[in-house]
Motif scaffolding. Structure first.
Motif, PDB file in Angstrom:
ATOM      1  N   ILE A 109      -3.406   0.353  -0.587  1.00  0.00           N
ATOM      2  CA  ILE A 109      -2.931   1.609   0.203  1.00  0.00           C
ATOM      3  C   ILE A 109      -1.656   1.709  -0.150  1.00  0.00           C
ATOM      4  O   ILE A 109      -1.019   3.028  -0.141  1.00  0.00           O
ATOM      5  CB  ILE A 109      -3.575   1.505   1.565  1.00  0.00           C
ATOM      6  CG1 ILE A 109      -5.096   1.331   1.777  1.00  0.00           C
ATOM      7  CG2 ILE A 109      -3.031   2.785   2.299  1.00  0.00           C
ATOM      8  CD1 ILE A 109      -5.652   1.240   3.124  1.00  0.00           C
ATOM      9  N   ALA A 110      -0.810   0.617   0.124  1.00  0.00           N
ATOM     10  CA  ALA A 110       0.919   1.001  -0.028  1.00  0.00           C
ATOM     11  C   ALA A 110       1.313   1.015  -1.362  1.00  0.00           C
ATOM     12  O   ALA A 110       2.421   1.190  -1.707  1.00  0.00           O
ATOM     13  CB  ALA A 110       1.350  -0.202   0.751  1.00  0.00           C
ATOM     14  N   GLY A 111       0.164   0.886  -2.484  1.00  0.00           N
ATOM     15  CA  GLY A 111       0.882   1.202  -3.861  1.00  0.00           C
ATOM     16  C   GLY A 111       1.003  -0.265  -4.545  1.00  0.00           C
ATOM     17  O   GLY A 111       1.647  -0.344  -5.432  1.00  0.00           O
ATOM     18  N   PRO A 119       3.881  -9.192   3.953  1.00  0.00           N
ATOM     19  CA  PRO A 119       2.559  -8.720   4.443  1.00  0.00           C
ATOM     20  C   PRO A 119       1.457  -9.667   4.620  1.00  0.00           C
ATOM     21  O   PRO A 119       0.613  -9.778   5.694  1.00  0.00           O
ATOM     22  CB  PRO A 119       2.173  -7.687   3.424  1.00  0.00           C
ATOM     23  CG  PRO A 119       3.351  -7.127   2.888  1.00  0.00           C
ATOM     24  CD  PRO A 119       4.224  -8.331   2.739  1.00  0.00           C
ATOM     25  N   GLN A 120       1.309 -10.531   3.579  1.00  0.00           N
ATOM     26  CA  GLN A 120       0.181 -11.874   3.767  1.00  0.00           C
ATOM     27  C   GLN A 120       0.648 -12.583   4.824  1.00  0.00           C
ATOM     28  O   GLN A 120      -0.328 -12.937   5.835  1.00  0.00           O
ATOM     29  CB  GLN A 120       0.235 -12.376   2.496  1.00  0.00           C
ATOM     30  CG  GLN A 120      -0.972 -13.497   2.367  1.00  0.00           C
ATOM     31  CD  GLN A 120      -1.151 -13.728   0.852  1.00  0.00           C
ATOM     32  OE1 GLN A 120      -1.519 -12.587   0.081  1.00  0.00           O
ATOM     33  NE2 GLN A 120      -1.208 -14.901   0.413  1.00  0.00           N
ATOM     34  N   ALA A 448       0.443  -3.801   7.977  1.00  0.00           N
ATOM     35  CA  ALA A 448       0.604  -4.411   6.824  1.00  0.00           C
ATOM     36  C   ALA A 448       0.828  -3.530   5.578  1.00  0.00           C
ATOM     37  O   ALA A 448       1.494  -3.917   4.681  1.00  0.00           O
ATOM     38  CB  ALA A 448      -0.648  -5.452   6.567  1.00  0.00           C
ATOM     39  N   SER A 449       0.172  -2.340   5.937  1.00  0.00           N
ATOM     40  CA  SER A 449       0.470  -1.381   4.622  1.00  0.00           C
ATOM     41  C   SER A 449       1.991  -0.681   4.628  1.00  0.00           C
ATOM     42  O   SER A 449       2.342  -0.457   3.945  1.00  0.00           O
ATOM     43  CB  SER A 449      -0.563  -0.141   4.679  1.00  0.00           C
ATOM     44  OG  SER A 449      -1.754  -0.668   4.808  1.00  0.00           O
ATOM     45  N   LEU A 450       2.394  -0.605   5.717  1.00  0.00           N
ATOM     46  CA  LEU A 450       3.594  -0.182   6.178  1.00  0.00           C
ATOM     47  C   LEU A 450       4.891  -1.142   5.683  1.00  0.00           C
ATOM     48  O   LEU A 450       5.809  -0.791   5.479  1.00  0.00           O
ATOM     49  CB  LEU A 450       3.888   0.382   7.569  1.00  0.00           C
ATOM     50  CG  LEU A 450       3.103   1.561   7.951  1.00  0.00           C
ATOM     51  CD1 LEU A 450       3.044   1.897   9.346  1.00  0.00           C
ATOM     52  CD2 LEU A 450       3.608   2.818   7.134  1.00  0.00           C
ATOM     53  N   ILE A 451       4.492  -2.311   5.733  1.00  0.00           N
ATOM     54  CA  ILE A 451       5.804  -3.224   5.555  1.00  0.00           C
ATOM     55  C   ILE A 451       6.389  -3.260   4.084  1.00  0.00           C
ATOM     56  O   ILE A 451       7.488  -3.273   3.766  1.00  0.00           O
ATOM     57  CB  ILE A 451       5.011  -4.716   5.806  1.00  0.00           C
ATOM     58  CG1 ILE A 451       5.082  -5.119   7.349  1.00  0.00           C
ATOM     59  CG2 ILE A 451       6.160  -5.600   5.158  1.00  0.00           C
ATOM     60  CD1 ILE A 451       4.360  -6.218   7.604  1.00  0.00           C
TER      61      ILE A 451
END
Length: 497
Positions: A109-111, A119-120, A448-451
């Motif tokens: 989602i974050a590319g 994130p992990q 996690a997607s924003l990180i």
């Protein structure tokens, strides 16, 4: 969605594998301490011992539990018909796979083509950041892990290729694997209602989007005379149709059976029907709306406040970067209020129970309703409703012009819908955090997607890692007394008279 550029994560595969390996080892260690003598285990053990074959166990399960979770029943038969070490090893593997998939989908989602380390690590650490009764029950208990974690992991596995198809269709190689994973989608839709609702909703949105894109490609191909054939997402059509059928079957079996919880021998019950409470001067319908709002706020505060703090901090950073001061101040105010509620319990009390939010409060106790609430209860309740309701607007403002603003908004709304789903059924769970599991995980996925796009410099990543550790430590500090009390209550049940 599909026009987003791929970015390669800087973290190496070795570090990511160490994170997942550590998650598996820690999970196996905790699962190794678990036994069959918890919660509803005795029901399934009894069914397994009385059933001479697989379908007899399934029929027995449907008759006793009165829901439509056929896939869950099949997994329970596998678990309770074999040595507990089968569950311990399988569950540890499922936990590691679950963390990997949450991070993988969030990074898509974050590319990000490959998940970054931070994130992990955050996704793995979220097992400690979310309240223990949201995570421990669905993850580290035998029957609830099958009911929630396994179903949610199957849902993530089912959504991996559809999400990849939506964001990077050119990377989605044609082959048999997407068709094989349709089985995961069917399993999830026949396993648990909240996971099924998310799978079906997202599949419908992605399928419609990709179908329209396919039609556009065909039109352009016809007008330009391009010989390159547009790829038809056939697996999406099949997966969506089968998932919808499974979801409808699950719901039909659940609604037709009208499940009621009965009192147990020690005077407790697992869930409470709303109509069992006296409505006082309010109608049952009015009480239902009020109780639902009260219950939602109770769950968001009690089970996911630290995830919300991290979400508001990340949005704050984006607004500061964009020089949108008013929105940045609002995010800071929300985060400060959430942190303040840790030290001042009155800021987290919405009057659901007179003793405060606790898993251990007997659900036979009549919760406070609007006629008994103080002004502080109302202020806290409506403040949190305001914060929860404004957050999707903040997401849209902070991510304006970013391709991931729509997916993150959908995930946030899906989490709210999952929380409301339990209130819309014939039973409303008042104390069990496990019913908030799917909502909490969707919030984790949003963070996690924003990180990756919010934190890029190494020193900032180090600061973020310290903040995540502090949030996990704060949540564990809250969990230890409740966990100790729960363990004391659990072992007292087996103490000799």
């Amino acid at each position: 969605m599909a026009d987003k550029k791929l970015q390669i994560g800087s973290a190496g595969k070795i570090l990511r594998r160490i994170a997942l390996g550590g998650t598996f080892a820690a999970s196996l260690g905790i699962c190794g301490l678990m036994t069959f003598m918890q919660s509803d285990d005795f029901i399934y053990l009894s069914l397994a011992s009385q059933s001479s074959w697989f379908f007899e166990f399934i029929l027995g399960y449907l008759n006793v539990m009165r829901d439509g979770r056929i896939a869950t029943a099949a997994s329970l038969w596998l678990v309770y018909s074999n040595n507990i070490w089968l569950w311990r090893i399988c569950n540890a593997a499922v936990i590691a796979l679950f963390c990997f998939l949450v991070c993988k989908i969030a990074c898509l989602i974050a590319g990000e083509k490959r998940p970054r380390l931070l994130p992990q690590v955050f996704v793995c650490a979220s097992l400690a950041i979310v309240n223990i009764f949201t995570v421990a029950l669905p993850v580290f208990t035998v029957c609830f892990s099958v009911h929630y974690l396994w179903a949610c992991t199957a849902a993530m596995l089912a959504l991996y290729y559809p999400v990849k198809e939506a964001f990077f269709p050119e990377e989605n190689k044609a082959g048999a694997l997407p068709y094989c994973l349709i089985a995961s989608s069917v399993y999830a839709c026949l396993a648990q209602e909240q996971a099924a609702a998310v799978v079906v909703a997202l599949l419908l949105i992605i399928t419609v989007y990709r179908h329209n894109e396919y039609k556009k490609q065909m039109r352009v191909r016809g007008e330009s005379g391009n010989e390159e054939e547009a790829r038809k997402p056939l697996f999406l059509y099949i997966q969506t149709a089968l998932s919808l059928v499974g979801f409808m079957l699950n719901l039909a079996l659940s609604l037709l059976r009208n499940r009621d919880y009965k009192m147990t021998s020690d005077g407790r019950q697992g869930a409470v029907r709303l109509n069992d409470f006296q409505p006082y001067e309010y109608s049952v319908e009015g009480t239902r709306v009020f109780r639902t709002l009260q219950w939602l706020v109770y769950n968001y505060i009690g089970y996911a406040k630290y995830v919300f703090v991290l979400l508001w901090v990340l949005l704050f950073m984006r607004f500061v970067r964009k020089k949108q001061t008013a929105y940045a101040v609002l995010c800071a105010l929300f985060a400060a209020m959430a942190i303040l509620s840790v030290f001042l319990p009155a800021f987290a009390d919405v009057g659901l129970f007179s003793e405060g939010p606790s898993f251990l409060v007997q659900s036979t106790q009549d919760p406070l309703i609007s006629g008994s609430l103080s002004a502080v209860h109302f202020i806290v309740m409506f403040w949190w409703l305001f914060a929860i309701g404004v957050t999707p607007v903040l997401l849209l403002k902070a991510l304006k012009g970013d391709p991931m603003h729509t997916p993150l908004l959908l995930l946030y709304l899906a989490g709210g819908a999952c929380a409301c789903l339990m209130a819309a059924t014939n039973t409303m769970y008042l104390t069990m955090g496990r019913t908030f599991f799917v909502t909490a995980i969707l919030l984790v996925m949003i963070v996690a997607s924003l990180i990756p796009s919010s934190i890029k410099k190494p020193k900032h990543m180090l600061i973020a890692a310290c903040v995540i550790m502090l949030a996990a430590a704060a949540q564990l500090r809250e969990n230890i007394p409740a966990l100790a009390a729960a363990a004391k209550e659990f072992f007292s049940e087996f103490a000799p008279y």
